[in-house]
Design a protein around this motif. Structure first.
Motif, PDB file in Angstrom:
ATOM      1  N   ARG A 170     -29.541 -52.601 -25.615  1.00  0.00           N
ATOM      2  CA  ARG A 170     -30.262 -53.302 -25.451  1.00  0.00           C
ATOM      3  C   ARG A 170     -30.338 -53.395 -23.694  1.00  0.00           C
ATOM      4  O   ARG A 170     -31.325 -53.262 -23.701  1.00  0.00           O
ATOM      5  N   ALA A 171     -29.318 -52.872 -23.202  1.00  0.00           N
ATOM      6  CA  ALA A 171     -29.436 -52.954 -22.092  1.00  0.00           C
ATOM      7  C   ALA A 171     -29.893 -51.650 -20.779  1.00  0.00           C
ATOM      8  O   ALA A 171     -30.772 -51.261 -20.933  1.00  0.00           O
ATOM      9  N   THR A 172     -29.111 -50.325 -22.070  1.00  0.00           N
ATOM     10  CA  THR A 172     -30.231 -49.047 -22.016  1.00  0.00           C
ATOM     11  C   THR A 172     -31.518 -48.541 -21.896  1.00  0.00           C
ATOM     12  O   THR A 172     -32.154 -48.008 -21.601  1.00  0.00           O
ATOM     13  N   ASP A 173     -32.001 -49.364 -23.575  1.00  0.00           N
ATOM     14  CA  ASP A 173     -33.990 -49.736 -23.573  1.00  0.00           C
ATOM     15  C   ASP A 173     -33.698 -50.222 -22.634  1.00  0.00           C
ATOM     16  O   ASP A 173     -34.778 -49.771 -21.883  1.00  0.00           O
ATOM     17  N   GLY A 174     -33.450 -51.754 -21.713  1.00  0.00           N
ATOM     18  CA  GLY A 174     -34.135 -52.247 -20.859  1.00  0.00           C
ATOM     19  C   GLY A 174     -34.174 -51.177 -19.497  1.00  0.00           C
ATOM     20  O   GLY A 174     -35.189 -51.579 -18.800  1.00  0.00           O
ATOM     21  N   LEU A 175     -32.534 -50.254 -19.081  1.00  0.00           N
ATOM     22  CA  LEU A 175     -33.044 -49.507 -18.264  1.00  0.00           C
ATOM     23  C   LEU A 175     -34.451 -48.940 -18.429  1.00  0.00           C
ATOM     24  O   LEU A 175     -34.488 -47.550 -17.362  1.00  0.00           O
ATOM     25  N   GLY A 176     -34.619 -48.354 -19.642  1.00  0.00           N
ATOM     26  CA  GLY A 176     -35.915 -47.197 -19.660  1.00  0.00           C
ATOM     27  C   GLY A 176     -34.980 -45.669 -19.398  1.00  0.00           C
ATOM     28  O   GLY A 176     -35.340 -45.189 -19.178  1.00  0.00           O
ATOM     29  N   ILE A 177     -33.929 -45.726 -20.215  1.00  0.00           N
ATOM     30  CA  ILE A 177     -33.079 -44.184 -19.996  1.00  0.00           C
ATOM     31  C   ILE A 177     -33.589 -43.090 -20.800  1.00  0.00           C
ATOM     32  O   ILE A 177     -33.379 -43.849 -21.928  1.00  0.00           O
ATOM     33  N   HIS A 178     -34.115 -41.603 -20.750  1.00  0.00           N
ATOM     34  CA  HIS A 178     -34.280 -41.845 -21.457  1.00  0.00           C
ATOM     35  C   HIS A 178     -33.279 -40.102 -22.654  1.00  0.00           C
ATOM     36  O   HIS A 178     -32.153 -40.420 -21.639  1.00  0.00           O
ATOM     37  N   PHE A 183     -35.028 -57.254 -31.436  1.00  0.00           N
ATOM     38  CA  PHE A 183     -34.775 -55.751 -31.271  1.00  0.00           C
ATOM     39  C   PHE A 183     -34.640 -54.429 -32.545  1.00  0.00           C
ATOM     40  O   PHE A 183     -33.729 -54.982 -33.270  1.00  0.00           O
ATOM     41  N   ASP A 184     -35.283 -53.374 -32.574  1.00  0.00           N
ATOM     42  CA  ASP A 184     -34.969 -52.842 -33.270  1.00  0.00           C
ATOM     43  C   ASP A 184     -34.551 -51.538 -32.813  1.00  0.00           C
ATOM     44  O   ASP A 184     -34.497 -51.435 -31.379  1.00  0.00           O
ATOM     45  N   TYR A 185     -33.507 -51.849 -32.776  1.00  0.00           N
ATOM     46  CA  TYR A 185     -31.774 -50.948 -33.070  1.00  0.00           C
ATOM     47  C   TYR A 185     -31.953 -49.466 -33.089  1.00  0.00           C
ATOM     48  O   TYR A 185     -31.369 -48.245 -33.171  1.00  0.00           O
ATOM     49  N   LEU A 186     -32.890 -49.076 -34.427  1.00  0.00           N
ATOM     50  CA  LEU A 186     -32.882 -48.001 -35.297  1.00  0.00           C
ATOM     51  C   LEU A 186     -33.499 -46.773 -34.383  1.00  0.00           C
ATOM     52  O   LEU A 186     -32.151 -46.332 -34.504  1.00  0.00           O
TER      53      LEU A 186
END
Lengths: 381, 271, 186
Positions: free
Chosen positions: B32-40, B2-5
């Motif tokens: 990771r959670a917010t990435d998964g949810l697709g939050i802008h 996973f790329d956190y940058l």
């Protein structure tokens, strides 16, 4: 709700005029907590805001009310709260936050007597120095006052304009008399009102710096949600908005918080003058006391005493230069106020011993009446 | 990997947290959670108060608001009420949210305003040097409870539930996958969502209470946390010293900004 | 100075602040003159001392409070005793005779009527005592036109109560007229 004469002329209390002034200024957020004698402002806006697209919320306490106002203001809304002495004390920490983070907002303080719970239903002017020094730390402060319902309407609009222009919390200090006096208010055409909106960034987000050093010392805070992601903090920060421990950056910030007000003081300061041109004694009065003073001046003139009135409508920054000029002209000043001399100290400092300073103070919850001022002037003269 | 940058503000690193602190684990789980949810990111606002956990927003590249001690929820209420389209996440600690900010905590829950609260429970005031907090266990030592705390701790999840939150859950920094799942659920839930995250402080709490090594704290979390399913099957005796993790409470309740919108609509119709 | 100063006094809950507001609104809105209304009250919503003041003028009104009363209305003994000293020489004193038993002596024009009793007996509602009093005051003082006060009452009172308030005001006007006639005879 106040009775309408026509769309333009109404009978309103100062508190109602304040709420209406907020609407006229474009304010769309109110976060408050009930407190006498200011609650009518919240009541008025709780009726109007849901109808005109505004947001009203009664928070769980005074501190929360101030916090909600800052949060709302950061989304780009014009936001305000209203309170009185005890609530003004509780709000101080977050007022300091708004100063530090440079979030524009308006705080109405309908003054009652103190300290502590004091005199909930009686007038006083005891929060004048608190408006200047109430929160910890050094910062520039803008505080306005008003003596009538009409002036409260106008000063509320002005408070929002100053807040947005200088990116700072602005306090409007009225008192129980002004807040609860019902009188005629002539409302302007709202489309013709001059409204100031905070600067918006013109650069792209990649090069945006919220607290960028500029000549006017005023930051450009983009509303949350508009694509400019930045950090807001109450910690000392650099121009990126992130905390810093660099002494140079810290000094730059703290100096700027004061400088942005001091540098622009001539734009901000305002005084009304009554019969001062040939005056030998000048009354210094503000808020509801200025009304008594105006009446007293007329009576004294009839009796051949050359009295005049200097009535600041902006208390902070203090009109030092104007006071000094008048001190050089008159023999003496009478500072009349409903506290134990909170502004008299400032007049003394500013007048640099060019005139003798007399005080008329009242702290019993009763207004200072015109005969009292007339009597005191005769005693002094 | 996973790329956190893209989600962090790299220039603010290294972070301020001690080695062994769980707050960085939460930060990564949150990303990771917010990435998964697709939050802008432009529509996300992260609000915090004062304390170690409250430094989190500084590292996340969204709209961030670091407020005064205890007041994050008050500021967040203003943000959410003014702009209901924004996704508001509050990051706070046990002292920040349930001591100095206790009033905002219960009233935000009562209003059921659509805010997600990540409450890091480290059992102590970490940043100020290990003073006793509302969640310090009775008998635990703290810099202001040198002989052991004589006060009972708050059940902060129970408090949120009783006050009216529509979602209450508890996770911890040992069971990281589960934590990530719980963060997702909390953000997705409409209404006031409280996620208590056990992130015990090694420096200020562990050292004073015979768990000075971060590994010991991790082992303690491993051994004392139990899932809801397991908890249900346990006897009272077995439950002694154990901590439930998972979704503790999940109900549908009217949400504040929705109710305000309804009021506006009703007034328009009456006009 | 062309100021006419009125104080309406009694206890909290008697509606005197509302009566003061109505009077000021009548003068400004419907008579086109100038007026300001101020108030002072205690912490109680009911009971305690309460007063409302109305200053009427044809020019700007600086000091909004009464200094030397032209008219004092007292619905309680306490308020009458407390405020009589502010009434000027030959000023008008209107008292609710049901409540004010000890009427102060002095150079005043005194009008007595059992105002709360009138509200109960003639209108059937004690709550309109303030409007009855306003009627009496309007007729006796003559500083606001009756038409203006009537309009101001109707603009202020809750919907559905217009009729009883009109009736209360008319009762006040009638009684005020009787009191005036009586005083002229004596």
């Amino acid at each position: 709700m106040p009775v309408k004469i026509s769309d333009k002329i109404r009978m309103m209390t100062g508190n109602e005029a304040c709420a209406e002034g907020a609407i006229a200024a474009g304010c769309l957020f109110f976060g408050g907590y009930p407190i006498t004698p200011s609650s009518e402002i919240a009541e008025y806006l709780s009726r109007r805001f849901p109808i005109i697209g505004g947001k009203f919320i009664q928070m769980e306490d005074e501190i929360g009310a101030m916090g909600s106002v800052i949060g709302a203001a950061l989304t780009g809304m014009k936001a305000m709260t209203a309170t009185s002495g005890p609530g003004f004390s509780l709000k101080q920490e977050n007022i300091g936050y708004a100063s530090m983070a440079e979030v524009p907002c308006v705080i109405i303080d309908v003054q009652r007597g103190g300290p502590s719970t004091g005199m909930p239903t009686l007038p006083a002017q005891m929060d004048v120095q608190q408006a200047r020094w109430g929160t910890h730390g050094d910062r520039g402060v803008i505080a306005l006052t008003a003596s009538s319902a009409q002036e409260t309407f106008e000063q509320t609009i002005h408070a929002f304009n100053l807040a947005e222009r200088y990116m700072t919390p602005v306090v409007l200090l009225i008192d129980e008399i002004t807040g609860h006096t019902t009188e005629k208010v002539t409302l302007p055409d709202y489309d013709s009102i001059e409204r100031v909106d905070r600067k918006r960034p013109t650069e792209p987000p990649e090069t945006y710096l919220p607290y960028k050093y500029t000549d006017d010392c005023i930051p450009t805070l983009a509303p949350f949600g508009t694509g400019y992601r930045y950090n807001v903090t109450g910690l000392c920060h650099n121009e990126t908005g992130f905390p810093t421990n660099d002494p140079k950056e810290i000094e730059r910030l703290i100096l700027r918080l004061t400088e942005k007000i001091v540098k622009n003081r001539h734009e901000i300061i305002n005084c009304k003058r009554t019969m001062l041109d040939d005056a030998e004694i000048a009354i210094f009065a503000y808020g509801s006391v200025a009304r008594s003073a105006r009446q007293a001046v007329l009576q004294l003139r009839e009796e051949g005493i050359k009295a005049g009135l200097l009535e600041p409508t902006v208390l902070w920054p203090f009109p030092s230069e104007i006071v000094l000029k008048i001190a050089e002209q008159v023999d003496s000043f009478l500072v009349a106020e409903m506290n134990l001399g909170q502004m008299a100290r400032e007049v003394e400092l500013a007048s640099k011993c060019k005139a003798s300073i007399h005080r008329l103070n009242r702290v019993d919850g009763s207004p200072i009446s015109p005969p009292q001022i007339v009597g005191k002037i005769k005693e002094v003269v | 990997m996973f790329d956190y940058l893209p989600y962090i503000r790299e220039w603010n690193f290294p972070h301020i947290w001690c080695s062994g602190c769980g707050d960085g684990i939460v930060l990564k789980a949150l990303i990771r959670a917010t990435d998964g949810l697709g939050i802008h990111r432009d529509e996300a606002v992260m609000v915090s108060g004062i304390g170690c956990s409250s430094r989190t927003p500084g590292y996340v590249d969204v709209n961030t608001l670091h407020t005064t001690h205890g007041r994050a929820l008050a500021f967040a209420t203003g943000v959410k009420h003014a702009s209901p389209n924004l996704n508001v996440i509050v990051v706070t600690g046990d002292g920040d949210a349930t001591a100095i900010g206790g009033n905002h905590y219960i009233h935000a829950a009562r209003r059921n305003i659509d805010i997600t609260v990540l409450l890091y429970n480290n059992y102590i005031y970490g940043m100020t040097g290990g003073q006793v907090s509302p969640t310090t266990r009775k008998g635990d030592r703290a810099s202001t409870a040198p002989f052991g705390s004589i006060e009972p701790p708050f059940n902060i999840s129970g408090l949120a539930k009783a006050a009216g939150a529509s979602f209450v859950a508890r996770g911890d920094v040992y069971n990281v996958k589960k934590l990530e799942k719980l963060i997702k659920l909390a953000i997705q839930k409409k209404g006031f969502s409280l996620l208590e995250i056990l992130s015990p402080c090694p420096t200020a709490w562990g050292r004073r209470n015979k768990m000075g090594h971060p590994v010991q704290l991790m082992e303690w979390l491993r051994d004392s946390t139990v899932s809801m399913e397991k908890w249900e099957k346990m006897t009272d005796e077995e439950r002694e010293g154990k901590i439930r993790t998972g979704v503790l409470h999940d109900v549908a309740r009217p949400e504040f900004t929705d109710e305000y919108a309804k009021l506006v609509k009703r007034l328009k119709a009456e006009k | 100075m062309d100021r006419y100063e009125i104080r309406l006094s009694g206890s909290g809950g008697q509606g005197l602040i509302l009566a003061g507001k109505i009077l000021a609104e009548a003068v400004v809105i419907y008579d086109g003159r100038n007026a300001v209304q101020t108030q002072s009250y205690g912490p109680e919503a009911r009971g305690g001392a309460s007063k409302a003041e109305v200053v009427i003028s044809d020019s700007d009104i600086d000091y909004p409070k009464a200094v030397e009363l032209d008219l004092l209305l007292s619905l309680t003994q306490e308020s009458c005793t407390k405020y009589i000293c502010d009434l000027k020489k030959s000023g008008i004193l209107i008292v609710d005779s049901g409540a004010v038993k000890d009427i102060p002596h002095g150079d005043y024009r005194i009008y007595e009527a059992d105002i709360s009793d009138l509200a109960v007996k003639e209108i059937g509602k004690a709550v309109v005592t303030n409007i009855v009093a306003l009627g009496i005051l309007t007729r006796i003082a003559g500083v606001a036109s009756e038409e203006a006060v009537r309009k101001a009452i109707l603009a202020r009172v809750p919907k559905g109560t217009e009729e009883i308030n009109k009736k209360a005001f008319d009762t006040g006007l009638r009684v005020g007229g009787e009191l005036l006639a009586e005083s002229k005879r004596s």
